[in-house]
Design an enzyme around this catalytic site. Structure first.
Site, PDB file in Angstrom:
ATOM      1  CB  ILE A  43      12.765  42.805 -34.787  1.00 20.59           C
ATOM      2  CG1 ILE A  43      12.512  41.707 -36.329  1.00 20.59           C
ATOM      3  CG2 ILE A  43      13.527  43.791 -35.697  1.00 20.59           C
ATOM      4  CD1 ILE A  43      12.383  41.641 -37.836  1.00 20.59           C
ATOM      5  CG  ASP A  44       9.534  43.884 -30.043  1.00 22.44           C
ATOM      6  OD1 ASP A  44      10.257  43.628 -30.057  1.00 22.44           O
ATOM      7  OD2 ASP A  44       8.491  44.668 -30.592  1.00 22.44           O
ATOM      8  CE  LYS A  45       3.878  35.631 -31.835  1.00 29.31           C
ATOM      9  NZ  LYS A  45       3.110  34.239 -30.873  1.00 29.31           N
TER      10      LYS A  45
END
Length: 342
Positions: free
Chosen positions: A153-155
């Site tokens: 998942i994105d930062k």
């Protein structure tokens, strides 16, 4: 020389790009020595090979390894793979482990933590923490340097991730992701109020042809990959709406790009323009309120809330849920209060 290694590859960690300007008082120094001091985790051999292969330019021209750097030289480096080995450095970073057995674990990732080492983020990642806590973790073929990972998942997205601890778990989980058998539910706070209480966005997504850092929709289906997001309204707050999203596919920035496409950009998603007031008149009191909310949740309002899958070894049905993180729930409470009193 034409740059054969475009910037767009950087996001995936395939190519390393550096631009270094030599100091006006720079003393003459061989370029390999000069770069050794400035590039992280890179061997002299790697640097010399890169120079010979034309991946190092000085003032936009190729040079030999014995070239001496002069004052104000501009050196650009485009190595065809990260200039480091794929061994991940273990780091003692705390992890919130929701579940663990011999084959897998489920972690609740905090916002701001990068999932795996890549360009500009070689340390402090979830994978660095995993290697410290668990030692040897399996790696998927072609995914060196990302032990245990079957998805990401994105930062700046918080929430649940499943990590493989054994080879059979990795194979089994990867297969479920490939066949879209994993149930993933996200909560997102978006600008505006969707007309319908639920809906499906079925629009191809791919890297934007204008800005390679973002994901763009291709409604004609002539580019990108198929991407399907189902959404449901949970709470309408006049200017913003809390929605639930379920992913059928797992494309980069899928929810962020799909919601922008239907006119409901994620709240405070700077990459997609959600860090501006997109609904409501920006009069001073409201503007101050929204800016305060941006400070409370200084990231896109997206949380991977639940995860469901079949245990790849035991065959048991697994379901995990997580609370909304503090920043997300605080922003939500603030919006609820504002709407009730204005």
């Amino acid at each position: 020389m034409e740059d054969k290694h475009p910037e767009e590859e950087v996001e995936e960690g395939l190519f390393e790009h550096y631009r270094i300007e030599a100091d006006p008082k720079q003393t003459l120094l061989r370029i390999d020595r000069f770069l050794m001091d400035r590039l992280p985790n890179v061997s002299r051999n790697k640097v010399q090979e890169g120079i010979k292969d034309g991946f190092v330019l000085v003032n936009e021209r190729e040079v030999k390894p014995n070239y001496k750097v002069r004052p104000n030289d501009v050196i650009t480096v485009s190595l065809p793979e990260p200039p480091r080995d794929t061994e991940v450095v273990p780091e003692d970073i705390p992890l919130e482990i929701i579940y663990e057995d011999d084959d897998l674990l489920v972690v609740n990732k905090v916002a701001g933590m990068v999932v795996h080492p890549a360009y500009n983020n070689w340390s402090g990642t979830l994978v660095n923490a995993l290697v410290h806590h668990f030692g040897q973790l399996p790696e998927m073929e072609g995914n060196a340097g990302r032990p245990g990972l079957v998805h990401r998942i994105d930062k700046d997205t918080s929430g649940l991730l499943v990590i493989a601890k054994s080879e059979p778990a990795m194979r089994g989980l990867a297969k479920q992701f490939f066949h879209h058998d994993i149930e993933r539910t996200y909560y997102a706070l978006v600008w505006g109020e969707p007309e319908d209480d639920s809906g499906t966005v079925d629009v191809h997504l791919g890297r934007s042809l204008k800005d390679r850092r973002i994901t763009a929709p291709f409604p004609e289906g002539d580019f990108g990959k198929n991407a399907i997001t189902h959404y449901k309204v949970l709470q309408r707050l006049r200017y913003v709406t809390l929605i639930q999203c379920n992913l059928e596919t797992g494309r980069t920035h899928q929810i962020r790009a799909h919601m922008k496409y239907i006119g409901h950009t994620l709240f405070n998603d700077a990459t997609y323009g959600g860090d501006k007031i997109l609904k409501g008149t920006p009069f001073s009191k409201y503007k101050a309120f929204v800016e305060n909310c941006f400070k409370i949740i200084p990231r896109q309002a997206l949380h991977a809330k639940s995860l469901g899958f079949v245990h790849p070894v035991t065959g048991a049905s697994m379901q995990f849920d997580s609370e909304l993180p503090e920043d997300f729930s605080a922003a939500l409470d603030k919006w609820s209060h504002y709407v009730q009193h204005h």
